[in-house]
Design a protein around this motif. Sequence first.
Motif, mmCIF file in Angstrom:
data_model
loop_
_atom_site.group_PDB
_atom_site.id
_atom_site.type_symbol
_atom_site.label_atom_id
_atom_site.label_comp_id
_atom_site.label_asym_id
_atom_site.label_seq_id
_atom_site.Cartn_x
_atom_site.Cartn_y
_atom_site.Cartn_z
ATOM 1 N N GLY A 1 0.903 -0.884 -0.099
ATOM 2 C CA GLY A 1 -0.528 -0.254 -0.084
ATOM 3 C C GLY A 1 0.659 1.222 0.308
ATOM 4 O O GLY A 1 1.931 0.732 0.089
ATOM 5 N N ALA A 2 0.231 1.823 -0.329
ATOM 6 C CA ALA A 2 1.102 3.296 -0.669
ATOM 7 C C ALA A 2 0.759 3.818 0.578
ATOM 8 O O ALA A 2 2.147 5.048 1.216
ATOM 9 N N THR A 3 -0.169 3.594 2.024
ATOM 10 C CA THR A 3 -0.411 4.603 3.000
ATOM 11 C C THR A 3 -0.214 3.477 4.146
ATOM 12 O O THR A 3 -0.674 2.196 3.252
ATOM 13 N N ALA B 1 -13.155 -0.058 8.258
ATOM 14 C CA ALA B 1 -12.599 0.435 10.601
ATOM 15 C C ALA B 1 -11.736 -0.629 11.094
ATOM 16 O O ALA B 1 -11.018 -0.144 11.929
ATOM 17 N N LEU B 2 -11.717 -1.475 10.171
ATOM 18 C CA LEU B 2 -10.969 -2.274 10.717
ATOM 19 C C LEU B 2 -9.533 -1.764 11.165
ATOM 20 O O LEU B 2 -8.125 -2.455 11.324
ATOM 21 N N ALA B 3 -9.417 -1.589 9.567
ATOM 22 C CA ALA B 3 -7.696 -1.197 9.951
ATOM 23 C C ALA B 3 -7.304 -0.155 10.156
ATOM 24 O O ALA B 3 -6.471 -0.128 10.878
ATOM 25 N N GLU B 4 -8.656 0.839 10.314
ATOM 26 C CA GLU B 4 -8.571 2.179 10.588
ATOM 27 C C GLU B 4 -8.050 2.162 13.030
ATOM 28 O O GLU B 4 -7.073 1.739 12.939
ATOM 29 N N GLN B 5 -8.853 0.967 12.632
ATOM 30 C CA GLN B 5 -8.584 0.871 14.937
ATOM 31 C C GLN B 5 -7.274 -0.394 14.498
ATOM 32 O O GLN B 5 -6.612 0.003 15.681
ATOM 33 N N ALA B 6 -7.292 -1.096 13.628
ATOM 34 C CA ALA B 6 -5.415 -1.334 13.907
ATOM 35 C C ALA B 6 -4.389 -0.625 13.972
ATOM 36 O O ALA B 6 -3.673 -0.482 14.502
ATOM 37 N N LEU B 7 -4.481 0.231 13.248
ATOM 38 C CA LEU B 7 -3.824 1.578 12.911
ATOM 39 C C LEU B 7 -3.748 2.278 14.743
ATOM 40 O O LEU B 7 -2.775 2.924 14.972
ATOM 41 N N GLN B 8 -4.853 2.641 15.198
ATOM 42 C CA GLN B 8 -5.080 3.532 16.233
ATOM 43 C C GLN B 8 -4.105 2.562 17.470
ATOM 44 O O GLN B 8 -4.133 3.004 18.419
ATOM 45 N N VAL C 1 -1.511 0.468 17.520
ATOM 46 C CA VAL C 1 -0.504 0.733 17.860
ATOM 47 C C VAL C 1 0.425 2.353 17.456
ATOM 48 O O VAL C 1 1.400 1.913 17.596
ATOM 49 N N GLY C 2 -0.956 3.157 18.014
ATOM 50 C CA GLY C 2 -0.144 4.724 18.035
ATOM 51 C C GLY C 2 0.028 5.159 16.641
ATOM 52 O O GLY C 2 0.747 6.356 16.060
ATOM 53 N N LEU C 3 -0.334 4.610 15.859
ATOM 54 C CA LEU C 3 -0.278 5.502 14.512
ATOM 55 C C LEU C 3 -1.422 6.160 13.921
ATOM 56 O O LEU C 3 -1.548 6.703 12.235
ATOM 57 N N GLY C 4 -2.774 6.115 14.876
ATOM 58 C CA GLY C 4 -3.903 6.852 14.263
ATOM 59 C C GLY C 4 -3.806 7.712 14.020
ATOM 60 O O GLY C 4 -4.770 8.599 12.520
ATOM 61 N N ASP C 5 -3.001 8.474 14.158
ATOM 62 C CA ASP C 5 -2.321 10.360 13.297
ATOM 63 C C ASP C 5 -2.119 10.272 12.007
ATOM 64 O O ASP C 5 -1.420 10.664 11.240
ATOM 65 N N ARG C 6 -1.654 8.696 11.481
ATOM 66 C CA ARG C 6 -0.184 8.561 9.797
ATOM 67 C C ARG C 6 -1.023 8.496 9.108
ATOM 68 O O ARG C 6 -0.564 6.882 8.789
ATOM 69 N N LEU C 7 -2.588 8.236 9.072
ATOM 70 C CA LEU C 7 -2.467 6.807 8.045
ATOM 71 C C LEU C 7 -2.636 6.666 6.532
ATOM 72 O O LEU C 7 -2.880 5.925 6.292
ATOM 73 N N HIS C 8 -2.863 8.485 6.412
ATOM 74 C CA HIS C 8 -2.953 8.517 5.042
ATOM 75 C C HIS C 8 -1.444 9.323 4.851
ATOM 76 O O HIS C 8 -1.340 9.548 3.732
ATOM 77 N N GLN C 9 -0.418 9.255 5.250
ATOM 78 C CA GLN C 9 0.752 9.038 5.495
ATOM 79 C C GLN C 9 1.431 8.586 4.525
ATOM 80 O O GLN C 9 1.070 7.332 4.397
ATOM 81 N N PRO C 10 2.217 9.346 3.663
ATOM 82 C CA PRO C 10 2.936 8.301 2.601
ATOM 83 C C PRO C 10 4.054 7.492 3.482
ATOM 84 O O PRO C 10 4.373 7.625 4.455
ATOM 85 N N ILE C 11 4.062 5.330 3.021
ATOM 86 C CA ILE C 11 4.976 5.028 3.524
ATOM 87 C C ILE C 11 6.275 5.376 4.035
ATOM 88 O O ILE C 11 7.056 5.654 4.567
ATOM 89 N N SER C 12 6.244 5.637 2.116
ATOM 90 C CA SER C 12 8.241 6.163 2.155
ATOM 91 C C SER C 12 8.336 7.095 2.894
ATOM 92 O O SER C 12 9.497 7.805 3.609
ATOM 93 N N THR C 13 7.465 7.542 3.766
ATOM 94 C CA THR C 13 8.023 9.255 4.652
ATOM 95 C C THR C 13 8.043 8.769 6.043
ATOM 96 O O THR C 13 8.137 9.803 7.222
#
Length: 252
Positions: free
Chosen positions: A66-68, A89-96, A98-110
Amino acid sequence: MKQVDLHIRSGEWITLVGRNGSGKSTLAKVIAGGRVDGLSGNVKRADPKSRLVPIVMQQPEAAMVGATPWEDVVLMLEQNEAEEQDIAALAEQALQAVGLGDRLHQPISTLSGGQKQLVAIAGCLAVYSPLLVLDEATSMLDPEAAAFVLEQARAIHGNGTTVIWITQKLDELDEGDRIISMQDGRIAFDGSASNWYRREDGHEGESICERLGFDAPYTVQLAWEMEKLGLSLDPFPIVPAMLAKAVSGYGS
């Protein structure tokens, strides 16, 4: 690997240690359900219908598509045939988680190396993997990022997930860990962290840790020096907090 017989209980934290080439990564792959050429045997699971367990590697970006973060976890859910209406919803819940709730759509490369590891862990959580296998997930990270990834993995374990943490860093061990040490394709030790460090009769070089060629963390070395002075520490301290508690309560 040779004559390996291992039982993993639900909810355990297992720290799997061993030198390069000892067989620890091969063992982890077999536990996760992968096939290894030249090996034979059986892997039995409580749920025989469970899927292949994903493994978080040293360089997780190699497996990211994925790109993000959000897109990467969504794609993993789709590959695992999750219900379409639940995926976002599952994707957002899992990222939340692990502490990445504020980076859901940030480019992976960054993302930093530690953040990429957390994306990989989030993917495992999202597909409800019965087991989280992390193969030297902190080996390529700076100390701060490594500590944060380990902290998140510990928190996930605290919520009931079974974790196999593969490492060569003994300072990542904690009280209550089950330690499995591999040597020459065999299990050389399977027991508690305290027993891993305990010296027979207090003799230098007589702990399992030392016999297998590992360098103990500073806390353990200090505890050994205290034992030489006649101070019996029980339980044997393996982290600073345990040592402080043992010393403060000594003789009381």
